[in-house]
Design an enzyme around this catalytic site. Sequence first.
Site, PDB file in Angstrom:
ATOM      1  N   CYS A   2       9.564  -7.910 -17.448  1.00  0.00           N
ATOM      2  CA  CYS A   2      10.315  -8.896 -18.231  1.00  0.00           C
ATOM      3  C   CYS A   2      11.398  -8.200 -19.055  1.00  0.00           C
ATOM      4  CB  CYS A   2       9.393  -9.609 -19.201  1.00  0.00           C
ATOM      5  SG  CYS A   2       7.940 -10.311 -18.438  1.00  0.00           S
ATOM      6  N   ARG A  27      15.979  -5.792 -13.278  1.00  0.00           N
ATOM      7  CA  ARG A  27      14.558  -5.508 -13.444  1.00  0.00           C
ATOM      8  C   ARG A  27      13.687  -6.494 -12.670  1.00  0.00           C
ATOM      9  NH1 ARG A  27      13.651  -3.041 -18.977  1.00  0.00           N
ATOM     10  NH2 ARG A  27      11.777  -4.270 -19.174  1.00  0.00           N
ATOM     11  N   TRP A  75       8.912 -12.087 -15.829  1.00  0.00           N
ATOM     12  CA  TRP A  75       8.282 -11.722 -14.552  1.00  0.00           C
ATOM     13  C   TRP A  75       6.832 -12.150 -14.715  1.00  0.00           C
ATOM     14  CZ3 TRP A  75       8.909  -9.620  -9.765  1.00  0.00           C
ATOM     15  CH2 TRP A  75       7.818  -8.980  -9.177  1.00  0.00           C
ATOM     16  N   ASN A 101       7.131  -9.082 -23.970  1.00  0.00           N
ATOM     17  CA  ASN A 101       6.848  -8.312 -22.754  1.00  0.00           C
ATOM     18  C   ASN A 101       5.496  -7.651 -22.943  1.00  0.00           C
ATOM     19  OD1 ASN A 101       9.412  -8.879 -21.982  1.00  0.00           O
ATOM     20  ND2 ASN A 101      10.172  -6.763 -22.053  1.00  0.00           N
ATOM     21  N   GLY A 102       4.702  -7.604 -21.893  1.00  0.00           N
ATOM     22  CA  GLY A 102       3.391  -6.949 -21.989  1.00  0.00           C
ATOM     23  C   GLY A 102       2.288  -7.942 -21.690  1.00  0.00           C
ATOM     24  N   GLU A 481      -0.012   8.224   3.594  1.00  0.00           N
ATOM     25  CA  GLU A 481       0.973   7.697   2.644  1.00  0.00           C
ATOM     26  C   GLU A 481       2.046   8.758   2.355  1.00  0.00           C
ATOM     27  OE1 GLU A 481       1.918   5.000   1.711  1.00  0.00           O
ATOM     28  OE2 GLU A 481       2.936   5.234  -0.197  1.00  0.00           O
ATOM     29  N   LYS A 485       6.017   8.261   3.071  1.00  0.00           N
ATOM     30  CA  LYS A 485       6.970   8.369   1.966  1.00  0.00           C
ATOM     31  C   LYS A 485       8.101   9.327   2.345  1.00  0.00           C
ATOM     32  CE  LYS A 485       6.420   5.917  -0.123  1.00  0.00           C
ATOM     33  NZ  LYS A 485       5.691   4.724  -0.422  1.00  0.00           N
ATOM     34  N   GLU A 488      10.415   7.867   5.242  1.00  0.00           N
ATOM     35  CA  GLU A 488      11.268   6.711   4.969  1.00  0.00           C
ATOM     36  C   GLU A 488      12.438   7.037   4.047  1.00  0.00           C
ATOM     37  OE1 GLU A 488       9.379   3.386   2.970  1.00  0.00           O
ATOM     38  OE2 GLU A 488       8.109   4.720   1.824  1.00  0.00           O
ATOM     39  N   HIS A 504      -6.950  18.651  18.936  1.00  0.00           N
ATOM     40  CA  HIS A 504      -7.023  17.862  20.173  1.00  0.00           C
ATOM     41  C   HIS A 504      -5.631  17.574  20.724  1.00  0.00           C
ATOM     42  CE1 HIS A 504     -11.310  17.507  19.784  1.00  0.00           C
ATOM     43  NE2 HIS A 504     -11.138  17.212  18.505  1.00  0.00           N
ATOM     44  N   LYS A 603      13.136  -4.247   1.152  1.00  0.00           N
ATOM     45  CA  LYS A 603      12.010  -4.228   0.214  1.00  0.00           C
ATOM     46  C   LYS A 603      10.948  -5.241   0.622  1.00  0.00           C
ATOM     47  CE  LYS A 603       9.855  -2.908  -3.501  1.00  0.00           C
ATOM     48  NZ  LYS A 603       9.105  -1.647  -3.307  1.00  0.00           N
TER      49      LYS A 603
HETATM   50  C1  F6R Z   1       6.702   1.870   1.970  1.00  0.00           C
HETATM   51  C2  F6R Z   1       6.800   0.447   1.725  1.00  0.00           C
HETATM   52  C3  F6R Z   1       6.412  -0.476   2.821  1.00  0.00           C
HETATM   53  C4  F6R Z   1       5.584  -1.634   2.275  1.00  0.00           C
HETATM   54  C5  F6R Z   1       5.312  -2.671   3.375  1.00  0.00           C
HETATM   55  C6  F6R Z   1       4.459  -3.812   2.876  1.00  0.00           C
HETATM   56  O1  F6R Z   1       7.114   2.593   0.867  1.00  0.00           O
HETATM   57  O2  F6R Z   1       7.173   0.021   0.674  1.00  0.00           O
HETATM   58  O3  F6R Z   1       5.722   0.182   3.828  1.00  0.00           O
HETATM   59  O4  F6R Z   1       4.388  -1.124   1.764  1.00  0.00           O
HETATM   60  O5  F6R Z   1       6.525  -3.180   3.861  1.00  0.00           O
HETATM   61  O6  F6R Z   1       5.106  -4.521   1.874  1.00  0.00           O
HETATM   62  P1  F6R Z   1       4.307  -5.446   0.888  1.00  0.00           P
HETATM   63  O7  F6R Z   1       3.383  -4.583   0.094  1.00  0.00           O
HETATM   64  O8  F6R Z   1       5.334  -6.119   0.064  1.00  0.00           O
HETATM   65  O9  F6R Z   1       3.521  -6.408   1.745  1.00  0.00           O
END
Ligand code: F6R
Length: 608
Positions: A2, A27, A75, A101-102, A481, A485, A488, A504, A603
């Site tokens: 927020c 934000r 938010w 906020n919080g 993970e 990271k 990507e 293997h 995103k």
């Molecule tokens: C990787 C990343 C993506 C999301 C995936 C699922 O850093 O952000 O792999 O994790 O697209 O997205 P959500 O969590 O929004 O369902």
Amino acid sequence: MCGIMGYAGKKEAIELLLNGLERLEYRGYDSAGVAVYDGKELKVSKAKGRLKILKRILVNNKKIKGRIGIGHTRWATHGKPSDKNSHPHTSTSEKFAVVHNGIIENYASIKSFLINSGKNFSSETDTEVIAQLLEYYDNGNTLETVIRTLKDLEGSYAIGIICKDNPEEIIAAKKDNPLIIGVGKNENFIASDITAIISKTRNIIRLKDGEIATIKSNEISIYNMNKDAIKKDIQQINWDISAAEKCGYEHFMLKEIMEQPEAINNTISPRIKNGRIILDEINFSTEYLKKMNKIFIVACGSAYHVGCVAKYVIEKILRKPVEVDIASEFRYRDPIVDKNSLVIAISQSGETADTLAALRKSKQLGARILSIVNVVGSSIAIESDDVFYTWAGPEIAVATTKAYSAQLAAIYLICICLGEKLGKISDIDYDKYISEILSIPQKVQETLALANTIKEFSKEKYRLKNIFFIGRNLDYAVSMEGSLKLKEISYVHAEAYAAGELKHGTISLVEDGTLVVATATQKSVLCKTISNIEEVKARGAQVLGITTKNNLNLQKICDFAFNIPEICDLMKPSLSVLPLQLFSYFIAMLRGCDIDKPRNLAKSVTIE
Ligand code: F6R
């Protein structure tokens, strides 16, 4: 997260409030509102949706005239995005208006107390209790009333308050949530971050926890909770606007990595009361839990990797079988799901098309759906039977970091809570888990202090073309993970392998100078991972170990090591993922990549 903006000066407050809120749009928010004292009353205008909707309403109302006011972009956490739940919130007699906020952790008990004493609530938010409590304690002295009110609040807050009976000043206070005062000429501001006010002033005062400020157009006073005046220095900010949005960080991703202690704490601490986990949002009876014979986890990308951690944790604690599925696969296979299955859908955005489709399919087959979601009121949340909201705040960088960590925390809470209900956890173990889970934010903070060392290490490695990530058990889940990271955001080819699986086939790719990142934190498989490290070293690999501080054996055989604090094995992923996030970040930075918006990625993936 927020956003807060407040103005006390000689100009029309509305213009300045809207301008500040616009600067906070980055934000993320789902509703917005303002409250202005118009010479007679507090006039409040608020609306679900973008700021332009609020602006339209303000134009139709011929605006609100006044020189003091507070504004907010919300938010949603407590209560869905709606006009009523938007801030500012007012007390029953509309004497006080509040933006916040919080999270007020004890809002439910304060709310029922206030309802019994005659207050009428009009929203589902935790914030409204602040406005109502101010009116309850009102003794005619606003500062004293605010201090008395704050003493009842548990949780985190940055607050801006205006009071009809004291129309010259804004009162601001904070605890565990940022709030600054902008110092102008014949005008002063409050804001949740510098971006909101940087075009108006570069002179700021940072409030500390437990400090309360009264802000008039030409006077700022700051007090502690005992009402003693405090002297504070004015700080000069020389950031440009884009640096201000990122609080001085070069990228949102780094900002969000560093926000993880707060994201995890916000997710955990409101749900632990007097040493017990209270999950008001999940209504599983012991009878249902006993009948539930299988758990499916459906998710995509990093959220799927949280599912991989969850499988180990749930099977260990609950002793129920768990299948983790990539949602896009699950939706087109023939899973054996029925009314005794629990399906857990994990998603930051709550809008991922494949996860939503997997959820719908499971529902059709009769399963109960529990979702772990970061966005309140999102499609996945709405269509689930039970929703656990992670309170990580909005994530702006495409690559997830703080939402991933908040999802892990959610898994620990849910699992320990259900484990206790099912009688699978002894009282002693329960207490141990609670103290371990509460220690995560602080240990995350300690681990993030490795950032500079990791940056230096990355300078030696950023030209590499291939990097392998290995681990066993939970360390394998974290390696996946780490590898995602890196790929990507830096476009470096990376592969995650279960350490025992390398021989293997994949080990044929290891040659002189290949970097292998070995996450080795799990005690039960440590000596096995050590053997796998020896195997790759024998073929010329250089090994970076991610391990715990006390694990000297592993540190000795690795060429480099980043050491995390000790914590119980099940919760180590919350710490071991952090060096991997930072490593990916610095490699991408050194390679000059567009870190916050990597090529070809979005995103929120709302298409198949
Ligand atoms: C990787 C990343 C993506 C999301 C995936 C699922 O850093 O952000 O792999 O994790 O697209 O997205 P959500 O969590 O929004 O369902």
